[in-house]
Design a protein around this motif. Structure first.
Motif, PDB file in Angstrom:
ATOM      1  N   LEU A  88     -37.943 -24.728 -29.510  1.00 17.86           N
ATOM      2  CA  LEU A  88     -36.684 -25.404 -29.218  1.00 17.86           C
ATOM      3  C   LEU A  88     -36.129 -25.911 -30.541  1.00 17.86           C
ATOM      4  CD1 LEU A  88     -37.482 -27.262 -25.897  1.00 17.86           C
ATOM      5  CD2 LEU A  88     -35.383 -25.961 -26.314  1.00 17.86           C
ATOM      6  N   LEU A  89     -34.973 -25.370 -30.932  1.00 18.26           N
ATOM      7  CA  LEU A  89     -34.379 -25.730 -32.214  1.00 18.26           C
ATOM      8  C   LEU A  89     -32.867 -25.821 -32.048  1.00 18.26           C
ATOM      9  CD1 LEU A  89     -35.618 -26.199 -35.068  1.00 18.26           C
ATOM     10  CD2 LEU A  89     -34.846 -23.901 -35.653  1.00 18.26           C
ATOM     11  N   ALA A  90     -32.238 -26.739 -32.772  1.00 16.20           N
ATOM     12  CA  ALA A  90     -30.799 -26.958 -32.653  1.00 16.20           C
ATOM     13  C   ALA A  90     -30.009 -25.720 -33.050  1.00 16.20           C
ATOM     14  CB  ALA A  90     -30.378 -28.147 -33.516  1.00 16.20           C
ATOM     15  N   THR A  91     -28.927 -25.481 -32.330  1.00 22.20           N
ATOM     16  CA  THR A  91     -28.070 -24.330 -32.631  1.00 22.20           C
ATOM     17  C   THR A  91     -27.507 -24.420 -34.049  1.00 22.20           C
ATOM     18  OG1 THR A  91     -26.231 -25.504 -31.541  1.00 22.20           O
ATOM     19  CG2 THR A  91     -27.404 -23.850 -30.246  1.00 22.20           C
ATOM     20  N   SER A  92     -27.231 -25.623 -34.527  1.00 19.87           N
ATOM     21  CA  SER A  92     -26.656 -25.775 -35.872  1.00 19.87           C
ATOM     22  C   SER A  92     -27.593 -25.239 -36.944  1.00 19.87           C
ATOM     23  CB  SER A  92     -26.334 -27.251 -36.141  1.00 19.87           C
ATOM     24  OG  SER A  92     -27.490 -28.055 -35.959  1.00 19.87           O
ATOM     25  N   LEU A  93     -28.900 -25.267 -36.702  1.00 23.56           N
ATOM     26  CA  LEU A  93     -29.856 -24.768 -37.684  1.00 23.56           C
ATOM     27  C   LEU A  93     -29.911 -23.243 -37.695  1.00 23.56           C
ATOM     28  CD1 LEU A  93     -32.622 -27.448 -37.119  1.00 23.56           C
ATOM     29  CD2 LEU A  93     -31.095 -27.251 -39.080  1.00 23.56           C
ATOM     30  N   TYR A  94     -29.513 -22.622 -36.601  1.00 22.98           N
ATOM     31  CA  TYR A  94     -29.432 -21.160 -36.573  1.00 22.98           C
ATOM     32  C   TYR A  94     -28.234 -20.654 -37.379  1.00 22.98           C
ATOM     33  CZ  TYR A  94     -33.191 -20.382 -33.207  1.00 22.98           C
ATOM     34  OH  TYR A  94     -34.420 -20.301 -32.599  1.00 22.98           O
ATOM     35  N   ARG A 100     -21.806 -18.040 -37.081  1.00 20.65           N
ATOM     36  CA  ARG A 100     -21.052 -18.289 -35.852  1.00 20.65           C
ATOM     37  C   ARG A 100     -21.617 -19.460 -35.050  1.00 20.65           C
ATOM     38  NH1 ARG A 100     -20.901 -12.725 -32.829  1.00 20.65           N
ATOM     39  NH2 ARG A 100     -23.053 -12.773 -33.593  1.00 20.65           N
ATOM     40  N   PHE A 101     -22.904 -19.751 -35.235  1.00 20.33           N
ATOM     41  CA  PHE A 101     -23.492 -20.902 -34.540  1.00 20.33           C
ATOM     42  C   PHE A 101     -22.815 -22.212 -34.963  1.00 20.33           C
ATOM     43  CE2 PHE A 101     -26.954 -18.006 -33.461  1.00 20.33           C
ATOM     44  CZ  PHE A 101     -27.313 -18.447 -32.194  1.00 20.33           C
ATOM     45  N   SER A 102     -22.209 -22.225 -36.146  1.00 23.12           N
ATOM     46  CA  SER A 102     -21.512 -23.435 -36.607  1.00 23.12           C
ATOM     47  C   SER A 102     -20.340 -23.793 -35.714  1.00 23.12           C
ATOM     48  CB  SER A 102     -21.007 -23.241 -38.041  1.00 23.12           C
ATOM     49  OG  SER A 102     -22.060 -23.265 -38.967  1.00 23.12           O
ATOM     50  N   ALA A 103     -19.778 -22.804 -35.021  1.00 22.17           N
ATOM     51  CA  ALA A 103     -18.608 -23.065 -34.183  1.00 22.17           C
ATOM     52  C   ALA A 103     -18.893 -24.126 -33.133  1.00 22.17           C
ATOM     53  CB  ALA A 103     -18.141 -21.772 -33.517  1.00 22.17           C
ATOM     54  N   GLY A 136     -34.952 -10.407 -33.120  1.00 19.06           N
ATOM     55  CA  GLY A 136     -36.294 -10.510 -32.560  1.00 19.06           C
ATOM     56  C   GLY A 136     -36.595 -11.802 -31.856  1.00 19.06           C
ATOM     57  N   ILE A 137     -35.563 -12.449 -31.292  1.00 12.46           N
ATOM     58  CA  ILE A 137     -35.778 -13.686 -30.535  1.00 12.46           C
ATOM     59  C   ILE A 137     -35.167 -13.530 -29.147  1.00 12.46           C
ATOM     60  CG2 ILE A 137     -35.178 -16.136 -30.347  1.00 12.46           C
ATOM     61  CD1 ILE A 137     -35.255 -16.249 -33.422  1.00 12.46           C
ATOM     62  N   LYS A 138     -35.958 -13.798 -28.133  1.00 10.53           N
ATOM     63  CA  LYS A 138     -35.455 -13.827 -26.765  1.00 10.53           C
ATOM     64  C   LYS A 138     -35.013 -15.256 -26.459  1.00 10.53           C
ATOM     65  CE  LYS A 138     -35.170 -13.294 -22.193  1.00 10.53           C
ATOM     66  NZ  LYS A 138     -34.060 -12.588 -21.530  1.00 10.53           N
ATOM     67  N   ALA A 139     -33.717 -15.447 -26.263  1.00 14.47           N
ATOM     68  CA  ALA A 139     -33.198 -16.775 -25.907  1.00 14.47           C
ATOM     69  C   ALA A 139     -33.275 -16.925 -24.393  1.00 14.47           C
ATOM     70  CB  ALA A 139     -31.767 -16.937 -26.395  1.00 14.47           C
ATOM     71  N   VAL A 140     -34.183 -17.752 -23.940  1.00 16.70           N
ATOM     72  CA  VAL A 140     -34.326 -17.980 -22.498  1.00 16.70           C
ATOM     73  C   VAL A 140     -33.114 -18.737 -21.971  1.00 16.70           C
ATOM     74  CG1 VAL A 140     -35.801 -18.951 -20.686  1.00 16.70           C
ATOM     75  CG2 VAL A 140     -36.837 -18.040 -22.771  1.00 16.70           C
ATOM     76  N   ASP A 141     -32.611 -19.685 -22.779  1.00 13.03           N
ATOM     77  CA  ASP A 141     -31.444 -20.462 -22.354  1.00 13.03           C
ATOM     78  C   ASP A 141     -30.892 -21.225 -23.549  1.00 13.03           C
ATOM     79  OD1 ASP A 141     -29.568 -21.297 -20.529  1.00 13.03           O
ATOM     80  OD2 ASP A 141     -30.845 -22.758 -19.519  1.00 13.03           O
ATOM     81  N   LEU A 142     -29.632 -21.658 -23.416  1.00 13.60           N
ATOM     82  CA  LEU A 142     -29.017 -22.592 -24.356  1.00 13.60           C
ATOM     83  C   LEU A 142     -28.799 -23.901 -23.631  1.00 13.60           C
ATOM     84  CD1 LEU A 142     -26.266 -20.306 -26.018  1.00 13.60           C
ATOM     85  CD2 LEU A 142     -28.561 -20.814 -26.883  1.00 13.60           C
ATOM     86  N   TRP A 143     -29.302 -24.983 -24.212  1.00 10.10           N
ATOM     87  CA  TRP A 143     -29.166 -26.311 -23.607  1.00 10.10           C
ATOM     88  C   TRP A 143     -28.209 -27.153 -24.444  1.00 10.10           C
ATOM     89  CZ3 TRP A 143     -35.064 -27.792 -22.908  1.00 10.10           C
ATOM     90  CH2 TRP A 143     -35.623 -26.982 -21.913  1.00 10.10           C
TER      91      TRP A 143
END
Length: 331
Positions: A88-94, A100-103, A136-143
């Motif tokens: 579990l990691l913040a979208t901003s760090l991706y 585009r995650f910065s949006a 190579g990452i399966k995103a189960v969900d975005l919270w």
């Protein structure tokens, strides 16, 4: 009689070699302490997975970035490489991997958390999930993550001018740097693991995070003022190694995905119900709280809107930026 005995022996032999369901244990890393909003949600997710699989899948939660040495970029690489099971990691760090995650974190983009949730579940959220699969990452969900607030050791923040001259810790993301620089602060990117010491040693004057963080990280020991600015949204990626996910049975895959959706709902409710209690607890520890009025907030909103061309450049995808702005009714 002999035939009957032979049949019985054959049936017994078949039962012996029949596949037996194997218990599966997955590790789940979170960046924050045991009592943080994200680790509490991770524990709820683990509880739901166990219940939905009758204990056949166990998720063990490891807080404080302990499985990846507190290095978020390293954690993303480990997850993609298969040496981490779940993260579990913040979208901003991706955003360090896909701008585009910065949006998601454009200041004052979202009017409320429900709008943020809709965005994460919508077209742009699905685009980001598809990109994660490519690395190579399966995103189960975005919270969703609770909106961010400011703390500092100098004064209450009621206008952009109050930030002038303050050394402010920000995540390692240029969007934060540009926003705080425009208000006259001296933005200082630091890894989260370094923030407490930097505040204690006066290397920086302040920081900004969801309201639970100053409590769970004990920033009240080294900060005096909390300003409820609600200046940025953010999200969490619940990621899993594709190899680990694909090794699960179809029933267990479905259980993990269902647990993620239910944990997201629980998290939103828990975040909302605990926010005021968290503020009260910070006050008990001696922090002074001020809340921006709608009029005061407008000044911060105008700073953000004036930076839209800069933010679009940081997102590095004008079409994605434009769709994001349109999705939330901003211009």
């Amino acid at each position: 009689m002999k035939i009957s005995k032979l049949y019985g022996l054959a049936l017994a032999a078949t039962m012996l070699v029949a596949p037996i369901a194997q218990a599966e244990t997955l590790t789940l890393s979170t960046p924050d302490p045991d009592n943080s909003e994200i680790t509490l949600a991770a524990n709820k997710f683990a509880e739901l997975v166990s219940a939905k699989t009758n204990g056949e899948v166990t998720v063990k939660v490891f807080p404080n970035g302990s499985l990846y040495g507190g290095d978020p970029s390293g954690a993303v690489k480990q997850l993609a490489g298969g040496s981490l099971d779940m993260l579990l990691l913040a979208t901003s760090l991706y955003a360090n991997f896909d701008p585009r995650f910065s949006a998601i974190s454009i200041p004052y983009l979202f009017d409320d958390e429900e709008q943020l949730r809709t965005y994460l579940e919508g077209e742009q959220g699905k685009e980001l999930i598809a990109w994660l699969e490519k690395i190579g990452i399966k995103a189960v969900d975005l919270w969703p993550r609770p909106f961010r607030q400011m703390t500092n050791s100098k004064r209450p923040i009621t206008s952009p001018d109050d930030l002038k001259g303050l050394k402010f810790r920000v995540p390692n993301n240029p969007l934060w740097v540009e926003f705080f620089k425009k208000m006259g602060a001296a933005p200082t990117p630091l890894a989260f693991a370094e923030v407490y010491n930097a505040l204690q040693l006066k290397v920086v004057d302040g920081q900004e995070n969801p309201i639970n963080v100053p409590l769970s990280a004990k920033f009240y020991e080294v900060q005096k003022y909390v300003s409820i600015t609600n200046h940025m949204g953010d999200g969490w990626v619940l990621g899993i190694s594709p190899a680990k996910f694909n090794a699960l049975s179809d029933a267990h895959k479905a259980a993990v995905e269902e647990a993620a959706k239910e944990a997201e709902v629980w998290k939103v409710q828990n975040d909302a119900s605990s926010a005021e209690a968290t503020i009260a607890e910070l006050q008990k520890h001696g922090m002074e709280i001020n809340r921006l009025t709608p009029e005061q907030q407008k000044a911060f909103v105008e700073v953000s809107k004036g930076l839209y061309p800069v933010f679009a450049g940081l997102v590095k995808d004008q079409a994605f930026f434009d769709k994001t702005i349109a999705a939330v009714g901003k211009k």
